[in-house]
Structure formats: structure tokens, C-alpha cells
Write an enzyme that holds these catalytic residues in place. Structure first.
Site, mmCIF file in Angstrom:
data_model
loop_
_atom_site.group_PDB
_atom_site.id
_atom_site.type_symbol
_atom_site.label_atom_id
_atom_site.label_comp_id
_atom_site.label_asym_id
_atom_site.label_seq_id
_atom_site.Cartn_x
_atom_site.Cartn_y
_atom_site.Cartn_z
ATOM 1 N N PHE A 123 0.873 -1.182 0.000
ATOM 2 C CA PHE A 123 0.000 0.000 0.000
ATOM 3 C C PHE A 123 0.900 1.219 0.000
ATOM 4 C CE2 PHE A 123 -2.771 2.965 2.527
ATOM 5 C CZ PHE A 123 -3.986 2.813 1.880
ATOM 6 N N THR A 126 2.098 6.711 2.005
ATOM 7 C CA THR A 126 2.928 7.659 2.754
ATOM 8 C C THR A 126 4.074 8.222 1.906
ATOM 9 O OG1 THR A 126 2.427 6.444 4.761
ATOM 10 C CG2 THR A 126 4.299 7.937 4.858
ATOM 11 N N GLY A 129 6.705 13.989 2.555
ATOM 12 C CA GLY A 129 6.031 15.206 3.011
ATOM 13 C C GLY A 129 4.561 15.024 3.316
ATOM 14 N N PHE A 156 8.589 4.479 3.885
ATOM 15 C CA PHE A 156 8.087 3.566 4.931
ATOM 16 C C PHE A 156 7.068 2.573 4.360
ATOM 17 C CE2 PHE A 156 8.245 7.752 7.471
ATOM 18 C CZ PHE A 156 9.593 7.620 7.743
ATOM 19 N N GLN A 338 9.774 -3.054 33.479
ATOM 20 C CA GLN A 338 9.990 -2.686 34.875
ATOM 21 C C GLN A 338 9.891 -3.910 35.796
ATOM 22 O OE1 GLN A 338 10.902 0.340 35.253
ATOM 23 N NE2 GLN A 338 11.107 0.449 37.484
ATOM 24 N N GLY A 341 12.873 -5.958 35.772
ATOM 25 C CA GLY A 341 14.090 -5.356 36.319
ATOM 26 C C GLY A 341 15.199 -5.326 35.274
ATOM 27 N N GLU A 365 -0.425 3.869 10.224
ATOM 28 C CA GLU A 365 -1.861 3.899 9.938
ATOM 29 C C GLU A 365 -2.554 5.016 10.711
ATOM 30 O OE1 GLU A 365 -3.963 0.271 9.118
ATOM 31 O OE2 GLU A 365 -2.108 -0.788 8.706
ATOM 32 N N THR A 367 -1.093 8.455 13.179
ATOM 33 C CA THR A 367 -0.510 8.617 14.513
ATOM 34 C C THR A 367 -1.606 8.808 15.561
ATOM 35 O OG1 THR A 367 -0.401 11.003 14.234
ATOM 36 C CG2 THR A 367 1.554 9.748 13.559
#
Length: 385
Positions: A123, A126, A129, A156, A338, A341, A365, A367
Site C-alpha cells: 500500500f 505515505t 512530506g 516507509f 519494569q 528489572g 496507519e 498517529t
């Protein structure tokens, strides 16, 4: 429902779940290190019909509707997102343009080959610009006799290095004259003037290939204009993106579920001072937040898909689901690191990969910012009508 009964669909979903968890999960490191999905996994996916699960059964697809699509997406999100990316464009934004807007001849030429996995469709929307808002498109298409000639650059573009077909959005006249002036064209990858750049090196999602694609004086027959209609382009983009947003939301829920499962397993087995860390209340609080996000996201995705299929809401709901679920997956992945760890920061630990992989979900798709504009603007416009 789609053309697939609930009972048949349960069988399909169970097969996909088993494939993901027994065949793909053990090979996630291999996919990441090679930055490629192994051919044998690709062939298995094709044999299972995954390259056409959301394409109509008359073209050799499985014919799943969006309520079924999201259930599969939640399974596929459980492992390396590169697997889904291989066949995501065929079922999703590229394939759906052909299904919804293609002429009989265009569907006949391409859909069976997409459904079988013989051809991968990309597709190409994008541009450097023009990202989430297609209105800024600069790629042009000009009519010359019974041909169209395309010039421009896309970036992209998912699956570009392996694509056999590009579904290309291009401007046929300046914006604002009347309508959007954007049309969609089918450009076989071997057409002279099509040049695919090297695949991008990304933060995560190794094995899911994206690249720049340049179109320089690319000449295609007039019959390659999707729908035979210049006006269909912008509608095709918007319709495909809205559907794709629900799918991405579901993918995010699947990945968040995996991060939660990894966190629970770690909390139950890792010890600190001789006690499993899962006995510590602050660790339990993190697990609770993860679980709550996953449950909320799953319910939202299922409800949004049902309302999309019924036609009740094909705009605000998809944007809200994508916004919530992708942001949620980011938080769940962060908590997973987290909970682990220091080990959560090591390469080859699943949650470290997930942490990097999910970051993209809030960008492509549309933002998170674009989703907020669609939701907020849509609500205000509805109130003023």
C-alpha cells in the site's frame, strides 16, 4: 458474520493460535537476528490461508469479516509482529482497496494471487512530506492517451522489497480544485521506472520490511486506475485505513497480552531475598494495571469491530480503538520491562523486543495525534449538524 460460520472460525482461530505459539514463538530470536521471517514459516502461513484470510472466498480467501479478523489479529500479535506484516497488506489496506473499489477485471487479475500468497501487495500512500494525512500528497499521475504516467516518491512502504504489486495513491490534479484529486493505481513491481530502496533499519519489528519506493515516469495502462474512477482514490484510502485501524488495535491487544503473560510468569518465578517478586504489592499493582488495560482493550476492539461490520460506526470508533489500544500496549510493555528489572533490558528477553516493537503501533496507519483529531473533530461536526 463473514461467510465463515462461528464454529468453522473457532477451528481457524485455534489453528492460528497453535501455529503462533508452537511454531513462531520459539523462533522469535531467529527472526530478529536474521531480520527476516524464515521461508518455512512463510510457506506454512500461506498453506493455512493467512495471505487471504480477509479476502472473499470467491477469490480463494477465507472470507473473514472484521469481527473475525480482530480475533486472528489478537492471536498474531502474540508473537513477532513481522509474521503478521508479511500478509498484513494483502488482507488489509492493499487487498481491501481491490475488494471494495476494484473493477471486475482488476479483481480477477490480482485477488486470487494475493489470497494464495503468490503475490504480495504493498500500500503506497505515505510520502516524505505527507504521512497520516493523505491530503498533502505530491506523487502525480498524468493521463497520456490510454496510459497514466506516475512520478513521485513514497517512504516507509511495508513489504515494498518483496511486493509484486503496488497500490499507489497519486494526485491527478492540484488539491482544492474540486474533490481531493487523489486517485489509486495498480502498479506491478516490475514496471520500468519503479525503484525500491534498501529496506529500512528500524528500532524494532525486525523482519517486517519497509522501504522507500520511487516512481520515475512509470507508465501503466489506463485499465490500472482502481475502480476506473479518479474520484475513488481518497475514499479508498480512508475506508481502508479505518478498517486497518481496528486491526492494528487488535494486534496491540495481542502484544499486550503477551507482555502481561511474560510479566506474570516472571513475577511468579523470579525471587528477591528468597521470595517470588510477585508477592510484593507494588509488583502486583503493576500486574493489575497491565491486566486492566488488556481487558479494556479487548472489549473495545470487539465492540468496535461489531459496530464497523454493522455499519453503525466506521470512523470515530476505529480511531478511538487504535488510539486507546496502541497507547495501552506501550504502557503495558513499559511495565513489563519494569517488572523484569535489569533482565528486562537485555536483548533476547521477550519483553525487551516487545517494548521496541509496540512503539511503532502509535505511529503507523495514522498517529495517535491524527486519531485524536478524527475523534474530536468528528464529535464537534456531529454536534453542529
Amino acid at each position: 458474520m463473514g461467510s465463515v460460520s462461528a464454529e468453522d472460525f473457532r477451528h481457524i482461530r485455534d489453528l492460528v493460535r497453535e501455529f503462533v505459539r508452537t511454531e513462531v514463538v520459539p523462533r522469535e530470536r531467529e527472526i530478529a537476528e536474521a531480520d527476516a521471517v524464515p521461508d518455512d514459516l512463510r510457506n506454512q502461513a500461506a498453506a493455512m490461508g493467512l495471505f487471504g484470510y480477509a479476502l472473499p472466498d470467491e477469490w480463494g480467501g477465507l472470507g473473514l469479516d472484521l469481527t473475525q479478523d480482530v480475533e486472528l489479529a489478537m492471536e498474531l500479535g502474540y508473537t513477532s509482529l513481522a509474521l503478521r506484516s508479511m500478509f498484513g497488506t494483502n488482507n488489509g489496506i492493499a487487498g481491501q482497496v481491490l475488494v471494495a473499489f476494484g473493477t471486475a477485471a482488476q479483481r480477477g487479475e490480482w485477488l486470487e494471487r494475493l489470497a494464495s500468497g503468490e503475490v504480495v501487495a504493498s500500500f503506497a500512500l505515505t510520502e516524505p512530506g505527507a504521512g497520516s494525512d493523505p491530503a498533502g500528497l505530491r506523487t502525480t499521475a498524468r493521463r497520456e492517451g490510454d496510459s497514466w504516467v506516475l512520478d513521485g516518491e513514497k517512504c516507509f512502504i511495508t513489504n515494498a522489497p518483496i511486493a509484486g504489486l503496488f497500490v499507489v495513491f497519486a494526485r491527478t490534479r492540484p488539491a482544492g480544485e474540486s474533490g481531493t484529486g487523489i486517485a489509486v493505481f495498480l502498479v506491478p513491481a516490475d514496471t520500468p521506472g519503479v525503484e525500491v530502496g534498501p529496506h529500512d533499519r528500524k528500532m524494532g519489528q525486525e523482519g517486517a520490511w519497509t522501504a522507500n519506493v520511487a516512481f520515475t515516469g512509470v507508465r501503466i495502462p489506463a485499465a490500472n486506475l482502481v475502480g476506473g474512477d479518479e474520484e475513488a482514490g481518497y475514499r479508498a484510502a480512508m475506508t481502508s485505513l479505518a478498517r486497518g485501524r481496528v486491526h492494528i488495535a487488535a494486534l496491540a491487544v495481542g502484544t499486550a497480552q503477551r507482555a502481561l503473560d511474560e510479566s506474570v510468569t516472571h513475577a511468579a518465578t523470579a525471587t528477591q531475598g528468597g521470595r517470588p517478586i510477585g508477592e510484593f504489592q507494588l509488583v502486583q499493582a503493576m500486574l493489575a494495571d497491565q491486566q486492566t488495560g488488556v481487558l479494556a482493550g479487548r472489549a473495545l476492539v470487539r465492540d468496535t469491530a461489531a459496530r464497523y461490520v454493522s455499519g453503525e460506526d466506521r470512523r470515530i470508533g476505529p480511531s478511538a480503538a487504535k488510539l486507546y489500544c496502541t497507547e495501552m500496549a506501550g504502557k503495558v510493555a513499559d511495565l513489563a520491562v519494569q517488572i523484569h528489572g535489569g533482565s528486562g533490558y537485555l536483548r533476547d528477553v521477550a519483553v525487551e523486543r516487545i517494548y521496541r516493537d509496540v512503539r511503532l503501533l502509535r505511529l503507523y496507519e495514522g498517529t495517535s495525534e491524527i486519531q485524536r483529531l478524527i475523534i474530536g473533530g468528528g464529535l464537534v461536526r456531529a454536534a453542529r449538524r
